[in-house]
Design an enzyme around this catalytic site. Sequence first.
Site, mmCIF file in Angstrom:
data_model
loop_
_atom_site.group_PDB
_atom_site.id
_atom_site.type_symbol
_atom_site.label_atom_id
_atom_site.label_comp_id
_atom_site.label_asym_id
_atom_site.label_seq_id
_atom_site.Cartn_x
_atom_site.Cartn_y
_atom_site.Cartn_z
ATOM 1 N N GLY A 230 35.981 -11.123 -1.872
ATOM 2 C CA GLY A 230 34.921 -10.803 -1.136
ATOM 3 C C GLY A 230 34.518 -9.566 -1.123
ATOM 4 N N SER A 231 33.304 -9.229 -0.676
ATOM 5 C CA SER A 231 32.485 -8.045 -1.182
ATOM 6 C C SER A 231 32.443 -7.713 -2.572
ATOM 7 C CB SER A 231 33.296 -6.841 -0.239
ATOM 8 O OG SER A 231 32.460 -5.853 0.008
ATOM 9 N N LEU A 232 32.934 -6.529 -2.874
ATOM 10 C CA LEU A 232 32.903 -6.181 -4.373
ATOM 11 C C LEU A 232 33.695 -7.393 -4.988
ATOM 12 C CD1 LEU A 232 32.208 -4.392 -6.670
ATOM 13 C CD2 LEU A 232 34.634 -3.316 -6.401
#
Length: 404
Positions: A230-232
């Site tokens: 998730g995210s990066l």
Amino acid sequence: MATIFESAFHDGFGTWPLAYIPYGGADFGDVAAVAEKVGHGDDSAFYDAWVQAAQRQQAEADATLARAKTASARELYLRASCSYAASYHPIYGAPVDPRLLDAFRKQMALFATAMRLGDPAVEPLRIPFDRLSLPAYLIPAEGGAQERRPLLILTNGYDATLTDLYFASAVAASRRGYHALIFDGPGQGELLYEHGVPLRPDWETVIAAVVDFALTLDVVDPARIALSGGSLGGYLAPRAASGEHRLAACIADPGQWSVATGFRQAALRLGGTPDEVRDLGRIGDALLDRMRQMIEGDRKLRWMVVQRGFWANGVDNLRDYLASVETYTLEGRAELIRCPTLLTCAERDPLAAGVAAMLDALRCPKQMIRFTAAEGAGDHCEMMNRSLLNRRVLDWLDDVLHND
């Protein structure tokens, strides 16, 4: 979307625990009470309010455990751990603030206590990696802790820790019948905070070590190991899948082709030419100065780049940071991904802007799931409706791994 904290900057961090309500991290009243206490206060007031909430929750947990109310104590220790984790993001950066380390150490200690109070008890693990080791937990499938089950490895992004992985997705995966392996890698949690180990773009090297470790666990089905980021982590997970072919599935939330894309677009808006911004580490001094002024003039952007980015990437200036983000790319690697891959795309998430193009570039079995503001899931990593994200992702994973 309406804010709870008076400062929009604080609201971005202070509302993280709302995502964890379905999974035992907080309740709405916990967050609202902290926001009221912070009021117009600064970053220190934000930190103090969360720490005081954590101390109160921990004290109640201790008293509850003394009365042999184990289940209630476990819930309270989890909430206290989540509160400590919420306290320190605004004071990110190098040199490391002692308050951050104090809250982080208490966060991890209380999480360990909560894990040991579970049924079954869960102990902390260490994954060998180079000359280091990665902190980890194996969260067992509900009702099947000793059974061989599919494994979901969860990987973080820039500024979360393994306790965030627990609340964000591991509990949901466990309830669905998966074992979940959560860990912090280079540039994340313990490795960054305690040891100053920066991020690295070749996440396939990190995940190779994690898979090696997972294969030593008798309860893991070696043919059904999936990775979700998730995210990066929406870059790190597919980057890992491009080189680690023991994975049976990959999930990127949201799918990200390159970390440099957003900075390249900003440089173009500031007057850079396509040729000049082709390699951000080599842009001219005048354009670099304009980018620096833009970043320093925006509190959120300054936090993302100067406080978080410099620290996590192991640099101390903007030019070196821009050069480092150029290495975080799937260029020349996306076509190496073999396993079925799911990309998420939240309507209001700027990091999801290139998901459709990334989907086109993949040569593996692939799918994209869109999330909208109308569903309450349109923001970054669907943080205000994690239960919806988890249902859809795990439904997809059930089909891919035949987890019936």
